[in-house]
Design a protein around this motif. Structure first.
Motif, PDB file in Angstrom:
ATOM      1  N   LYS A 411      48.668 -11.812 -52.750  1.00 17.44           N
ATOM      2  CA  LYS A 411      49.039 -10.891 -54.001  1.00 17.44           C
ATOM      3  C   LYS A 411      50.227 -10.427 -53.779  1.00 17.44           C
ATOM      4  CE  LYS A 411      46.072  -7.074 -52.689  1.00 17.44           C
ATOM      5  NZ  LYS A 411      47.236  -6.231 -52.607  1.00 17.44           N
ATOM      6  N   ASP A 412      50.683 -10.003 -52.525  1.00 17.72           N
ATOM      7  CA  ASP A 412      52.067  -9.279 -52.470  1.00 17.72           C
ATOM      8  C   ASP A 412      53.073 -10.060 -52.666  1.00 17.72           C
ATOM      9  OD1 ASP A 412      50.399  -6.900 -51.661  1.00 17.72           O
ATOM     10  OD2 ASP A 412      50.508  -7.476 -49.704  1.00 17.72           O
ATOM     11  N   LEU A 413      53.095 -11.311 -52.583  1.00 22.73           N
ATOM     12  CA  LEU A 413      54.317 -12.214 -52.787  1.00 22.73           C
ATOM     13  C   LEU A 413      54.368 -12.523 -54.176  1.00 22.73           C
ATOM     14  CD1 LEU A 413      56.051 -13.563 -50.703  1.00 22.73           C
ATOM     15  CD2 LEU A 413      54.580 -15.576 -50.968  1.00 22.73           C
ATOM     16  N   ALA A 414      54.821 -11.407 -55.081  1.00 23.25           N
ATOM     17  CA  ALA A 414      54.781 -11.554 -56.536  1.00 23.25           C
ATOM     18  C   ALA A 414      56.171 -10.758 -56.853  1.00 23.25           C
ATOM     19  CB  ALA A 414      53.925 -10.720 -57.186  1.00 23.25           C
ATOM     20  N   THR A 415      57.019 -11.515 -57.854  1.00 20.79           N
ATOM     21  CA  THR A 415      58.177 -10.812 -58.316  1.00 20.79           C
ATOM     22  C   THR A 415      58.032  -9.339 -58.598  1.00 20.79           C
ATOM     23  OG1 THR A 415      58.613 -12.930 -59.257  1.00 20.79           O
ATOM     24  CG2 THR A 415      59.943 -11.029 -60.122  1.00 20.79           C
ATOM     25  N   GLY A 416      59.065  -8.444 -58.063  1.00 23.75           N
ATOM     26  CA  GLY A 416      59.038  -7.135 -58.338  1.00 23.75           C
ATOM     27  C   GLY A 416      58.277  -6.254 -57.261  1.00 23.75           C
ATOM     28  N   THR A 417      57.543  -6.903 -56.142  1.00 23.03           N
ATOM     29  CA  THR A 417      56.997  -6.239 -55.212  1.00 23.03           C
ATOM     30  C   THR A 417      57.883  -5.693 -54.173  1.00 23.03           C
ATOM     31  OG1 THR A 417      54.955  -7.811 -55.279  1.00 23.03           O
ATOM     32  CG2 THR A 417      55.133  -6.571 -53.320  1.00 23.03           C
ATOM     33  N   ALA A 418      57.926  -4.733 -53.830  1.00 22.97           N
ATOM     34  CA  ALA A 418      58.661  -3.871 -52.656  1.00 22.97           C
ATOM     35  C   ALA A 418      57.883  -3.715 -51.549  1.00 22.97           C
ATOM     36  CB  ALA A 418      59.235  -2.377 -53.254  1.00 22.97           C
ATOM     37  N   MET A 419      58.495  -4.407 -50.379  1.00 22.23           N
ATOM     38  CA  MET A 419      57.710  -4.353 -49.128  1.00 22.23           C
ATOM     39  C   MET A 419      58.530  -4.528 -47.897  1.00 22.23           C
ATOM     40  SD  MET A 419      56.688  -8.208 -49.355  1.00 22.23           S
ATOM     41  CE  MET A 419      55.673  -8.385 -48.054  1.00 22.23           C
ATOM     42  N   PRO A 420      58.128  -4.191 -46.776  1.00 25.52           N
ATOM     43  CA  PRO A 420      58.963  -3.971 -45.514  1.00 25.52           C
ATOM     44  C   PRO A 420      59.122  -5.408 -45.117  1.00 25.52           C
ATOM     45  CG  PRO A 420      56.697  -3.207 -45.027  1.00 25.52           C
ATOM     46  CD  PRO A 420      56.786  -3.503 -46.269  1.00 25.52           C
ATOM     47  N   MET A 421      60.070  -5.624 -44.512  1.00 28.27           N
ATOM     48  CA  MET A 421      60.462  -6.785 -43.915  1.00 28.27           C
ATOM     49  C   MET A 421      60.495  -6.668 -42.370  1.00 28.27           C
ATOM     50  SD  MET A 421      63.143 -10.044 -44.761  1.00 28.27           S
ATOM     51  CE  MET A 421      62.566 -11.645 -44.370  1.00 28.27           C
ATOM     52  N   PRO A 422      59.765  -7.632 -41.475  1.00 31.13           N
ATOM     53  CA  PRO A 422      59.767  -7.401 -40.188  1.00 31.13           C
ATOM     54  C   PRO A 422      60.909  -8.033 -39.558  1.00 31.13           C
ATOM     55  CG  PRO A 422      58.539  -9.209 -40.556  1.00 31.13           C
ATOM     56  CD  PRO A 422      59.078  -8.750 -41.943  1.00 31.13           C
ATOM     57  N   ASP A 423      61.203  -7.679 -38.194  1.00 27.77           N
ATOM     58  CA  ASP A 423      62.426  -8.407 -37.377  1.00 27.77           C
ATOM     59  C   ASP A 423      61.983  -9.773 -37.310  1.00 27.77           C
ATOM     60  OD1 ASP A 423      64.507  -8.857 -35.722  1.00 27.77           O
ATOM     61  OD2 ASP A 423      63.761  -7.567 -34.327  1.00 27.77           O
ATOM     62  N   ILE A 424      62.848 -10.824 -38.100  1.00 27.04           N
ATOM     63  CA  ILE A 424      62.690 -11.988 -37.962  1.00 27.04           C
ATOM     64  C   ILE A 424      63.891 -12.570 -37.199  1.00 27.04           C
ATOM     65  CG2 ILE A 424      61.442 -11.994 -40.375  1.00 27.04           C
ATOM     66  CD1 ILE A 424      64.161 -13.271 -41.615  1.00 27.04           C
ATOM     67  N   ARG A 425      64.685 -11.975 -36.603  1.00 31.61           N
ATOM     68  CA  ARG A 425      65.706 -12.502 -35.663  1.00 31.61           C
ATOM     69  C   ARG A 425      65.197 -13.554 -34.620  1.00 31.61           C
ATOM     70  NH1 ARG A 425      68.569  -7.455 -33.720  1.00 31.61           N
ATOM     71  NH2 ARG A 425      66.314  -6.867 -33.460  1.00 31.61           N
ATOM     72  N   ASP A 426      65.978 -14.572 -34.444  1.00 31.61           N
ATOM     73  CA  ASP A 426      65.643 -15.420 -33.239  1.00 31.61           C
ATOM     74  C   ASP A 426      66.357 -14.737 -32.184  1.00 31.61           C
ATOM     75  OD1 ASP A 426      65.177 -17.392 -31.375  1.00 31.61           O
ATOM     76  OD2 ASP A 426      67.001 -18.711 -32.580  1.00 31.61           O
ATOM     77  N   ARG A 427      65.457 -14.551 -30.999  1.00 30.64           N
ATOM     78  CA  ARG A 427      65.918 -13.807 -29.895  1.00 30.64           C
ATOM     79  C   ARG A 427      65.923 -14.712 -28.738  1.00 30.64           C
ATOM     80  NH1 ARG A 427      65.672  -8.394 -29.840  1.00 30.64           N
ATOM     81  NH2 ARG A 427      64.584  -7.314 -31.710  1.00 30.64           N
ATOM     82  N   PHE A 428      65.867 -15.862 -29.046  1.00 29.32           N
ATOM     83  CA  PHE A 428      66.066 -16.839 -27.984  1.00 29.32           C
ATOM     84  C   PHE A 428      67.688 -17.188 -27.720  1.00 29.32           C
ATOM     85  CE2 PHE A 428      61.522 -18.270 -28.499  1.00 29.32           C
ATOM     86  CZ  PHE A 428      61.206 -17.912 -27.427  1.00 29.32           C
TER      87      PHE A 428
END
Length: 619
Positions: A411-428
């Motif tokens: 339900k959080d994946l909806a237009t207008g939802t504000a949410m934190p984004m994790p660290d998705i960087r590739d560390r390899f």
């Protein structure tokens, strides 16, 4: 016969030119390369004319057709390792640069700035006075191997300084053997040592053995390191009046194993201080074996040890055994965010009654004390679940609580939802696929891979290769279909086998928005948002690209515009997957820690991180 050969050559050229024309202006890929050959293979296996995602194309082999043929022949004949430097460079692989290591010896103090990948043997032996300074040593390297052997042996009043050593390295191996043996006076200083490194393997063997009146300082040692091992063997053995200080050791590190064996054994009047040791670590494993045994009038202090760490194990075996006089003081020990286990075996056993061991504010339910001294051990404020322990930091303030935004509800994946984004960087570290014509000729075993790539088994990379192979050989979980793909062809084959030929690989477009607040824009459900299955592929650390791919049933896959939370402008294009059936997940899974609920009660969603991918039906 010659005419037939000529006709065959003309036919071959015609076919290749047709393939080149087929690429046309839509791509700049040279048709006479391993990358172009893979794209042709891709088009045959997945004939849906869907755009090839750039994140995957960028990982394809850069080898020319001639190089592919040459290295394939070398692999088939068992001589690929004889041409390792050329192979690694041409194929864009992760290979050790230790083959270029210099062996240095000197008795003259020196200053080394911006130095890397070197073997220091018999360096500084019997040197008097002066100092050696290593600044920015092996910084930011992939798979560096540094060896210090018989360094500063028998030196007098000589100072050694290591500043910013192996910082931000990847798969770091550092070996200090017989360092400062029998040295008198002077000091050794390690500042910001191995900070923020990925998969470090650090060993100190016979370090400062039989030293006399010498000071050692480890400051910010291995801070924020990831999945590594450190070993201190024969450290300060038989030292006289030696002072060792470990400040900020392995703090904020992830899955670090530290071993202290024969540490300070037989020391006379030694003083060891461990301050802020293992604080905020995630699943640390620390072993102190034969620590301070037979010491005389020594003093050991552990202050803020493993404070706010998440689980992990500590073992103290034969600690301060048969010690005479002196003191061991544990202040604020084991105040973990999430309980681990502590084992004290042979603790203070046989020590002189004058030897004092004190625990101040000791926390832990999972503590075992076997064969410890019957007298001279004082526990002050020992806390377990039945006692009123001091309050711990809230989960939100603990580094190893689940990162905000790592898991979320559908339900959080909806237009207008504000949410934190994790660290998705590739560390390899960056690497490329090998063509199957080459990777298929390298046996997928730890011994074979280490042999081809000249990787010593006892280095960080050697252990990492073994771990990757072991994970790939692990039997699949219940209901799981898995494969470790050692080439891009393998990835495509597995996805087609599970999902059919009308599939597309997707991943989050970039890392924009990572580790910050985001706003969800337009959301699109793949396959109309229907329940489907997918194939998810995750990178493994290896000299060449290897992906751990597995089927994921009962999911929904989404594409979502990611907007700047302030300007509302698009900054990224995210791909998320929602797992609808979590009944087989562990009750301790981070998703349930973050979201609440139990296995099978809730669905769990997450972003596809940089470097990873999910395959699902084309839309």
């Amino acid at each position: 016969m010659a005419n037939a050969s000529s006709r065959h050559l003309v036919s071959l050229l015609f076919v290749l030119l047709c393939h080149a024309a087929a690429f046309g202006a839509s791509t700049s890929v040279n048709p006479f390369t391993a990358k172009a050959a893979l794209i042709r293979y891709w088009n045959r296996k997945v004939p849906n004319n869907y755009h090839h995602p750039s994140f995957l194309v960028s990982k394809l082999s850069p080898l020319s057709a001639l190089d592919s043929s040459t290295f394939s022949s070398l692999a088939a004949s068992g001589h690929l390792s004889d041409h390792l430097s050329a192979f690694c460079s041409a194929a864009r692989l992760l290979c050790s640069s230790s083959s270029y290591t210099l062996s240095l010896s000197s008795s003259t103090p020196s200053s080394f700035s911006g130095y890397e990948n070197s073997n220091f043997s018999n360096y500084g032996t019997v040197v008097g006075g002066g100092a050696d300074s290593f600044a920015n040593y092996s910084s930011g390297l992939n798979d560096p191997v540094d060896t210090f052997r018989r360094y500063s042996r028998d030196s007098i009043a000589h100072n050694d300084s290591f500043a910013s050593y192996a910082g931000d390295g990847n798969v770091v191996t550092a070996n200090f053997t017989s360092y400062g043996g029998a040295a008198t006076g002077g000091a050794g200083s390690f500042a910001t040592y191995d900070s923020s490194s990925n998969v470090p393997d650090l060993r100190f063997t016979n370090y400062e053995a039989a030293g006399n009146g010498r000071e050692r300082s480890f400051s910010s040692y291995s801070g924020e390191a990831n999945s590594g091992e450190q070993s201190f063997t024969g450290y300060g053995k038989n030292g006289n009046g030696v002072t060792s200080t470990f400040t900020s050791y392995a703090n904020e590190s992830n899955v670090i194993g530290s071993g202290f064996a024969n540490y300070g054994e037989g020391g006379n009047g030694a003083t060891d201080v461990f301050a802020s040791y293992g604080e905020n670590g995630n699943v640390p494993e620390n072993t102190f074996r034969s620590y301070g045994s037979g010491g005389n009038a020594g003093s050991d202090r552990f202050s803020s040890y493993r404070d706010q760490s998440n689980v992990g194990d500590d073992s103290f075996a034969s600690y301060a055994k048969n010690a005479n006089g002196g003191a061991a003081d544990f202040d604020n020990y084991g105040k973990s965010f999430n309980q681990g286990s502590d084992t004290f075996k042979g603790y203070g056993e046989g020590s002189n009654p004058n030897h004092e061991i004190t625990f101040k504010t000791y926390f832990g339910d999972n503590a075992t004390f076997k064969s410890y001294a019957k007298s001279g051990v004082d526990f002050k404020e020992y806390h377990n679940s039945s006692a009123a322990a001091a309050p711990l930091r809230s989960p939100a303030a603990n580094r190893w609580a689940v990162e905000p935004g790592k898991f979320f509800r559908e339900k959080d994946l909806a237009t207008g939802t504000a949410m934190p984004m994790p660290d998705i960087r590739d560390r390899f570290p960056p690497r490329s696929f090998l063509p199957r014509s080459i990777s298929g000729l390298i046996p997928f075993s730890a011994a074979a891979v280490r042999g081809v790539f000249a990787i010593p088994a006892d280095t960080a990379m050697g252990r990492t290769v073994a771990a990757t192979v072991a994970e790939c050989e692990r039997p699949p979980s219940r209901g799981e279909t898995k494969r470790c793909a050692t080439s891009a062809e393998d990835v495509i084959d597995f996805a087609v086998t599970v999902l059919g030929g009308d599939v597309v690989a997707r991943s989050t477009e970039s890392t924009e928005g990572s580790k910050g607040p985001i706003l969800i824009g337009e959301v699109k459900g793949i396959n109309g948002g229907k329940v489907t299955k997918s194939v998810s592929c995750h990178q493994s650390l290896f000299p060449y690209l290897v992906y751990y791919c597995h089927s994921v049933p009962k999911v929904r896959v989404y594409e979502a515009e990611i907007l700047d939370v302030h300007t509302k402008k698009k900054i990224n294009h995210g791909v998320a997957i929602c797992h609808l059936d979590t009944s087989d997940w562990s009750a301790n899974h981070g998703a349930f820690v973050a979201l609440g609920g139990k296995p099978g009660e809730i669905e769990v969603c997450h972003w596809i991180f940089q470097g990873d991918m999910t395959w699902a039906v084309a839309d």
